[in-house]
Design a protein around this motif. Structure first.
Motif, short mmCIF file in Angstrom:
data_model
loop_
_atom_site.label_atom_id
_atom_site.label_comp_id
_atom_site.label_asym_id
_atom_site.label_seq_id
_atom_site.Cartn_x
_atom_site.Cartn_y
_atom_site.Cartn_z
N UNK A 154 -2.71 4.56 5.35
CA UNK A 154 -3.53 5.75 5.58
C UNK A 154 -3.62 6.63 4.33
N UNK A 155 -2.54 6.66 3.54
CA UNK A 155 -2.56 7.43 2.29
C UNK A 155 -3.51 6.80 1.28
N UNK A 156 -3.48 5.47 1.18
CA UNK A 156 -4.41 4.79 0.28
C UNK A 156 -5.85 5.08 0.72
N UNK A 157 -6.08 5.09 2.02
CA UNK A 157 -7.43 5.34 2.54
C UNK A 157 -7.92 6.72 2.12
N UNK A 158 -7.07 7.71 2.25
CA UNK A 158 -7.46 9.08 1.83
C UNK A 158 -7.70 9.14 0.34
N UNK A 159 -6.77 8.58 -0.42
CA UNK A 159 -6.87 8.65 -1.88
C UNK A 159 -8.11 7.94 -2.40
N UNK A 160 -8.46 6.82 -1.79
CA UNK A 160 -9.57 6.02 -2.28
C UNK A 160 -10.87 6.29 -1.51
N UNK A 161 -10.85 7.28 -0.62
CA UNK A 161 -12.04 7.66 0.16
C UNK A 161 -12.67 6.46 0.87
N UNK A 162 -11.84 5.71 1.56
CA UNK A 162 -12.30 4.53 2.29
C UNK A 162 -13.07 4.95 3.53
N UNK A 163 -14.29 4.43 3.73
CA UNK A 163 -15.03 4.76 4.96
C UNK A 163 -14.24 4.33 6.20
N UNK A 184 2.10 1.62 8.41
CA UNK A 184 2.67 0.50 7.67
C UNK A 184 2.48 0.70 6.17
N UNK A 185 3.53 0.46 5.41
CA UNK A 185 3.47 0.63 3.97
C UNK A 185 3.01 -0.65 3.29
N UNK A 186 2.06 -0.47 2.36
CA UNK A 186 1.51 -1.58 1.60
C UNK A 186 1.34 -1.13 0.15
N UNK A 187 1.20 -2.09 -0.76
CA UNK A 187 0.90 -1.75 -2.14
C UNK A 187 -0.61 -1.53 -2.25
#
Length: 68
Positions: A20-29, A46-49
Motif C-alpha cells: 500500500x505504501x508503494x502504491x501511494x508513493x508511485x501513484x498507482x491507479x 504484506x511487505x514487498x520490495x
C-alpha cells in the motif's frame, strides 16, 4: 556474474514495505493496484520490495480479461 549467496544478500538489503505504501508513493491507479494485489495473492499490509511490486503491476497489466 555474482555468486548465488551474493545475489541473495542484495535481495535481503532491498527495502521491504507494505504494498500500500508503494502504491501511494508511485501513484498507482486503484484498478491496477486491485488487479496486482489479486494476481500476486497479497494479504493486506504484506511487505514487498519495489521490484516485486513493479513486477506484479506489470503482470496485472498484461492480464487478458474475458467476458463469459
Amino acid at each position: 556474474m555474482p555468486r548465488k549467496d551474493e545475489t541473495q544478500e542484495v535481495q535481503e538489503q532491498e527495502p521491504r514495505r507494505p504494498y500500500e505504501e508503494w502504491a501511494r508513493e508511485l501513484s498507482t491507479p486503484g484498478w491496477l493496484l486491485a488487479a496486482a494485489r489479486t494476481k500476486a495473492g497479497w494479504a493486506l499490509g504484506q511487505e514487498v520490495t519495489r521490484k516485486e511490486y513493479e513486477a506484479a503491476l506489470e503482470a496485472a497489466q498484461g492480464e487478458v480479461i474475458r467476458n463469459g
